[in-house]
Design an enzyme around this catalytic site. Structure first.
Site, short mmCIF file in Angstrom:
data_model
loop_
_atom_site.label_atom_id
_atom_site.label_comp_id
_atom_site.label_asym_id
_atom_site.label_seq_id
_atom_site.Cartn_x
_atom_site.Cartn_y
_atom_site.Cartn_z
N HIS A 1 41.86 31.81 37.22
CA HIS A 1 40.96 31.86 38.37
C HIS A 1 40.52 30.46 38.79
O HIS A 1 40.44 30.15 39.98
CB HIS A 1 39.72 32.71 38.04
CG HIS A 1 39.91 34.16 38.36
ND1 HIS A 1 40.58 35.02 37.54
CD2 HIS A 1 39.51 34.90 39.44
CE1 HIS A 1 40.59 36.23 38.10
NE2 HIS A 1 39.94 36.18 39.25
N LYS B 1 35.71 44.98 33.30
CA LYS B 1 34.64 45.79 32.70
C LYS B 1 33.37 44.94 32.68
O LYS B 1 33.44 43.72 32.59
CB LYS B 1 35.01 46.25 31.29
CG LYS B 1 35.46 45.13 30.36
CD LYS B 1 34.65 45.01 29.11
CE LYS B 1 35.21 43.92 28.20
NZ LYS B 1 34.22 43.36 27.31
#
Lengths: 186, 279
Positions: free
Chosen positions: A37, A102
């Site tokens: 990222h 999550k």
């Protein structure tokens, strides 16, 4: 009853998904964690092309274990998503419509999801052996030097996920807990 | 003096890195299965079923239960009458290196916390050494995932905060962690000692089987009380709501200073892994 969704996931489709929906996801998705990222957002900041098309794409926050002979991929459950909060709004603005992970997301991510039309799915954390069975094919498309953190193109079939935060900002972590507690108090 | 070649330690660590990552211990399984039987909330039941299915698949196929095969925490209790032939740290790291390669386990360790380049072989292990009476070496390998590790907390309470202060701090830590550490969690609590010892106790508490309660009645009762309070939060499996937020609360304690009450909470996910061998 699960909803069946096949990628690419358009903004219109993303907007039809609601918090709490059980979804079976099929098609191509991309893996990326913290280090990938960071690199993607550095490229975006310089206005350079990304190693895959993020328009209508779904990113799975996962760093799988190495595949054993005969496996498409090793164990492949979700990692905790808030570590990607610094980067997700940039990718959503570039066209990303789905994230699988999550755990909680920050307000800046939810804001970007509402503004552009994106959803945040949860996969079961700690069920990597089970989830890996939904991966038909896996190939590294960028950042091989990052090992488990490289960007992989996955072909998945019926990957079981749940919509946690939808494009209106409704959040299953809040409503699920509230509804359960209300059911106990009855 | 009993001589133990360091290579035996390497072999044991290698075996346990693989077995701990693929086989969930029986006490954890029983606890998850009991929790499933008690869980009334339907979405939570579904998640617990998947979790049970997952560790079955992992065991059958000798694949990791979770992709976060962790940093290898290695606890060594070395008998005072043992002499280890060869360098100990190197022997443990070699075991980790071989185990993580052989077991197709993920390499999740960076050389430097700021430079962040992967070491490529999951070394070094986090080594905890204790000297004990006797001529045996007891080795425990506990792969520790960081989703739960990141949600751990420590606080230096005042003595006047007392048991209520401890209770509030532990419950708050689990509530704030919410879905992040992959609930149902195991809550390791360390009380007393010093700042660093409290954190160590919390980690050590996670090594205790979930069906073994604290010896001292004060802490046994506190474990039970905390488990009930945590499971009244409603966070539930994966944070989707439900009763099963925690599988167990394990407390370890030590004497402490007249001015202090250190408390540490080390969380572990439902994939609470450890393997032990005695040489």
């Amino acid at each position: 009853m699960e909803k069946r969704i096949t990628t690419p996931l358009t903004r219109q489709q993303a907007r039809t998904l609601k918090s709490g929906d059980a979804v079976l996801l099929s098609g191509v998705i991309y893996t990326a964690r913290d280090a990938a990222h960071k690199r993607l957002c550095e490229l975006a900041a310089r206005g350079q092309p990304l190693p895959f098309d993020v328009e209508n794409a779904v990113i799975y926050f996962v760093g799988p274990t190495p595949a054993k002979p005969g496996q498409a991929i090793g164990s492949a459950g979700p990692t905790t998503s808030y570590r990607m909060d610094a980067y997700s709004p940039t990718l959503i603005a570039l066209g990303l419509t789905g994230m699988i992970g999550k755990g909680k997301r920050g307000p800046e991510v939810v804001q970007a999801m509402k503004e552009h039309g994106a959803v945040y799915f949860g996969a079961i954390g700690g069920a990597g052996a089970l989830l890996s069975r939904c991966v038909l094919k896996s190939e590294v498309v960028a950042y091989e030097d990052l090992g488990a953190e490289a960007i992989r193109r996955l072909e998945v079939r019926d990957l079981p996920v749940t919509v946690i935060i939808d494009s209106e900002g409704s959040n299953l972590y809040e409503t699920g807990r509230k509804n359960y507690l209300a059911s106990v108090k009855k | 003096m009993r001589e133990i070649p360091a290579s035996l330690i390497t072999d044991a660590v290698q075996r346990m890195c693989v077995s701990a990552n693929c086989n969930l211990p029986g006490d954890v399984r029983r606890c998850i299965e009991q929790s499933r039987a008690c869980e009334q909330w339907q979405p939570a039941q579904g998640i617990l079923d998947k979790i049970i299915e997952n560790y079955g698949i992992a065991e059958q196929n000798s694949v990791p239960i979770c992709q976060d095969t962790g940093v290898a925490c290695v606890f060594l209790e070395i008998g005072q009458d043992v002499h280890i032939e060869g360098p100990l740290r190197e022997a443990v790291d070699e075991g980790v290196r071989r185990g993580y390669e052989q077991g197709f386990l993920r390499k999740s360790v960076v050389r430097d916390p700021l430079e962040r380049v992967n070491t490529g072989d999951n070394t070094p292990a986090m080594l905890y050494i204790d000297l004990v009476p006797g001529d045996k070496v007891r080795i425990t390998v506990a792969p520790k995932g960081f989703g739960s590790e990141n949600m751990s907390r420590i606080k230096m309470l005042r003595p006047s905060d007392g048991i209520e202060g401890v209770r509030d701090f532990v419950v708050q830590a689990v509530e704030e962690a919410g879905p992040n550490p992959c609930p149902p969690v195991v809550v390791g609590v360390g009380i007393g000692g010093t700042f660093d010892k409290a954190a160590f106790l919390a980690k050590k508490a996670l090594m205790r089987p979930l069906d073994v309660r604290a010896e001292k009645p004060l802490y046994r009762e506190l474990e039970q009380d905390l488990l009930e309070r945590v499971n009244a939060l409603g966070v539930g499996p994966q944070g989707f709501g439900g009763r099963t937020t925690a599988l167990a609360v394990n407390i370890e304690w030590l004497p402490t200073h007249i001015a202090g009450l250190p408390v540490a909470v080390n969380l572990n996910c439902h994939v609470t892994r450890h393997a032990t061998e005695v040489l």
